[in-house]
Motif scaffolding. Sequence first.
Motif, PDB file in Angstrom:
ATOM      1  N   THR A 124       0.817  -1.222   0.000  1.00  0.00           N
ATOM      2  CA  THR A 124       0.000   0.000   0.000  1.00  0.00           C
ATOM      3  C   THR A 124       0.844   1.263   0.000  1.00  0.00           C
ATOM      4  N   VAL A 125       2.072   1.193   0.491  1.00  0.00           N
ATOM      5  CA  VAL A 125       2.912   2.394   0.541  1.00  0.00           C
ATOM      6  C   VAL A 125       3.636   2.643  -0.784  1.00  0.00           C
ATOM      7  N   VAL A 126       3.451   1.729  -1.735  1.00  0.00           N
ATOM      8  CA  VAL A 126       4.108   1.856  -3.041  1.00  0.00           C
ATOM      9  C   VAL A 126       3.094   2.340  -4.069  1.00  0.00           C
ATOM     10  N   THR A 127       3.408   3.426  -4.748  1.00  0.00           N
ATOM     11  CA  THR A 127       2.551   3.927  -5.827  1.00  0.00           C
ATOM     12  C   THR A 127       3.024   3.364  -7.162  1.00  0.00           C
ATOM     13  N   ASN A 128       2.094   3.267  -8.095  1.00  0.00           N
ATOM     14  CA  ASN A 128       2.471   2.819  -9.435  1.00  0.00           C
ATOM     15  C   ASN A 128       1.672   3.622 -10.459  1.00  0.00           C
ATOM     16  N   ASN A 129       2.256   3.788 -11.610  1.00  0.00           N
ATOM     17  CA  ASN A 129       1.632   4.603 -12.653  1.00  0.00           C
ATOM     18  C   ASN A 129       1.770   3.887 -13.991  1.00  0.00           C
ATOM     19  N   PRO A 130       0.904   2.893 -14.266  1.00  0.00           N
ATOM     20  CA  PRO A 130       1.040   2.132 -15.517  1.00  0.00           C
ATOM     21  C   PRO A 130       0.608   2.947 -16.740  1.00  0.00           C
ATOM     22  N   ILE A 131       1.405   2.887 -17.784  1.00  0.00           N
ATOM     23  CA  ILE A 131       1.052   3.446 -19.097  1.00  0.00           C
ATOM     24  C   ILE A 131       0.877   2.258 -20.040  1.00  0.00           C
ATOM     25  N   VAL A 132      -0.342   2.078 -20.553  1.00  0.00           N
ATOM     26  CA  VAL A 132      -0.704   0.843 -21.251  1.00  0.00           C
ATOM     27  C   VAL A 132      -1.089   1.149 -22.703  1.00  0.00           C
ATOM     28  N   THR A 133      -0.684   0.266 -23.612  1.00  0.00           N
ATOM     29  CA  THR A 133      -1.084   0.340 -25.017  1.00  0.00           C
ATOM     30  C   THR A 133      -1.721  -0.984 -25.415  1.00  0.00           C
ATOM     31  N   ASP A 134      -2.958  -0.904 -25.906  1.00  0.00           N
ATOM     32  CA  ASP A 134      -3.697  -2.088 -26.365  1.00  0.00           C
ATOM     33  C   ASP A 134      -3.832  -2.082 -27.886  1.00  0.00           C
ATOM     34  N   ASN A 135      -3.714  -3.237 -28.482  1.00  0.00           N
ATOM     35  CA  ASN A 135      -4.139  -3.482 -29.862  1.00  0.00           C
ATOM     36  C   ASN A 135      -4.897  -4.804 -29.852  1.00  0.00           C
ATOM     37  N   PHE A 136      -6.114  -4.805 -30.399  1.00  0.00           N
ATOM     38  CA  PHE A 136      -6.901  -6.033 -30.333  1.00  0.00           C
ATOM     39  C   PHE A 136      -7.827  -6.166 -31.535  1.00  0.00           C
ATOM     40  N   THR A 137      -8.223  -7.407 -31.756  1.00  0.00           N
ATOM     41  CA  THR A 137      -9.216  -7.727 -32.789  1.00  0.00           C
ATOM     42  C   THR A 137     -10.441  -8.304 -32.112  1.00  0.00           C
ATOM     43  N   PHE A 138     -11.584  -7.675 -32.344  1.00  0.00           N
ATOM     44  CA  PHE A 138     -12.874  -8.116 -31.812  1.00  0.00           C
ATOM     45  C   PHE A 138     -13.638  -8.749 -32.968  1.00  0.00           C
ATOM     46  N   SER A 139     -14.104  -9.990 -32.797  1.00  0.00           N
ATOM     47  CA  SER A 139     -14.729 -10.689 -33.929  1.00  0.00           C
ATOM     48  C   SER A 139     -15.932 -11.518 -33.487  1.00  0.00           C
ATOM     49  N   VAL A 140     -16.838 -11.732 -34.426  1.00  0.00           N
ATOM     50  CA  VAL A 140     -17.924 -12.695 -34.259  1.00  0.00           C
ATOM     51  C   VAL A 140     -17.843 -13.664 -35.431  1.00  0.00           C
ATOM     52  N   THR A 141     -17.894 -14.961 -35.119  1.00  0.00           N
ATOM     53  CA  THR A 141     -17.796 -16.018 -36.133  1.00  0.00           C
ATOM     54  C   THR A 141     -19.078 -16.827 -36.130  1.00  0.00           C
ATOM     55  N   TYR A 142     -19.641 -17.033 -37.325  1.00  0.00           N
ATOM     56  CA  TYR A 142     -20.858 -17.823 -37.481  1.00  0.00           C
ATOM     57  C   TYR A 142     -20.511 -19.168 -38.117  1.00  0.00           C
ATOM     58  N   THR A 143     -21.029 -20.218 -37.529  1.00  0.00           N
ATOM     59  CA  THR A 143     -20.888 -21.565 -38.085  1.00  0.00           C
ATOM     60  C   THR A 143     -22.241 -21.998 -38.626  1.00  0.00           C
ATOM     61  N   PHE A 144     -22.272 -22.436 -39.878  1.00  0.00           N
ATOM     62  CA  PHE A 144     -23.556 -22.753 -40.501  1.00  0.00           C
ATOM     63  C   PHE A 144     -23.428 -23.970 -41.404  1.00  0.00           C
ATOM     64  N   CYS A 145     -24.571 -24.551 -41.715  1.00  0.00           N
ATOM     65  CA  CYS A 145     -24.629 -25.718 -42.586  1.00  0.00           C
ATOM     66  C   CYS A 145     -24.826 -25.279 -44.023  1.00  0.00           C
ATOM     67  N   GLN A 146     -23.939 -25.701 -44.852  1.00  0.00           N
ATOM     68  CA  GLN A 146     -24.085 -25.479 -46.286  1.00  0.00           C
ATOM     69  C   GLN A 146     -24.918 -26.625 -46.844  1.00  0.00           C
TER      70      GLN A 146
END
Length: 398
Positions: free
Chosen positions: A189-211
Amino acid sequence: MRPRRIQLSGWATTLLKLLIGASFLVPRESVAQCPSGFGVQTVTYSSTLSGSGSDAYDISLPQYFSSSGYTLIGASVNVYLTTTATVTFQNGGTTTQSFNPAVGRSDDVTMNGVDITGGNGSSNLPHTNLGVAGSPTDTKTYSGVSVFNNYNIINYSIDNSDPSLNDFQGTGGIAFHYTTATYVNFVPTVVTNNPIVTDNFTFSVTYTFCQPTSLSSNIITFTATRENDQTAVLNWMVENEEAGRKYNVEVSTDGVNFTAFATLPSDPSSADATYSDHYSIQQGTRGKLFFRVRQININGESGYSPVRTIDLNTGTASGFSIYPNPPSDYLNLVFPSSGQGWQVDILSADGSLVQRNYYSSTNTGRLNFQRKLSTGTYFTRATDLQTAQSYVAPFVIH
């Protein structure tokens, strides 16, 4: 147009089937299966974004719609996350501190206003010792730490045993709300922290269907490659070729409803043959193009190849180049700009990750293969870690 054919000897054909045949098998849904004689296919819609580690995003992706009798049997939502962080710890206490910090993550997804899933992750930082406040050793900084590397933090699946699958079907879009939270754990608790964060992401939806048509057992490989901004190249291999067959090459903008743009006759001069065709990409076309081959036998029966996808929203080899091609055990890379950092992936013809490397503040790089690559077509994908822009260039291993 006559098909281009590559003659392979019997042992070469057998070897090629062993090397790549399994990669082109159509995936089978583990819970929901299609009826006998129906092929299983998938289509994916995605959005690539970046952020600062604790953000909120509103993402709209299409619902599943088919006008051709394709039955939806499953859907999945996935997020693949790459995160880097710089964290500074400072002791504000009068005693030394020794601890094992970790960067934690908690993400959440709602769909049309309803919470559907969440995901968590954690990555340990080195053991940290800090001197008392005011001493020269009371501060420690970890710079550019790779917290997550293509980490599948969200993995939600649903099949047709759940009535909620109906929420994924329709002619409109799905409103996803995605929230991210990054924090540092196991810190006194006596230690402070200051994170600097960089995100890169792919958000996807996949459909599975019967041909509602069977997959061809004779088409053993099929690839679609974006050659440049105007042309896609389609290649497929057929075993046990027969006279009188024809191949309709088909394209779709939604992965479900296809139209034929070319027809090639079979060339039965040998039992195994490889064919090639081209598709002209219309100027200004965006999104994804889906390709398949319909094999029509002389008796009128049909079978299909698996579906292959080209994403027109990613960069092409224009501005990004590789050499030599074909390579032996390495590639030289020429990036479109120096950038702050590049992630370079080698992908097999079915999209599987073979190797990943990182480069920073450079226009060029050398990529040494971590292992001997099997014969076949591969793709080099360079992603700018600052803008998330991707560039793709193919190469061939003989």
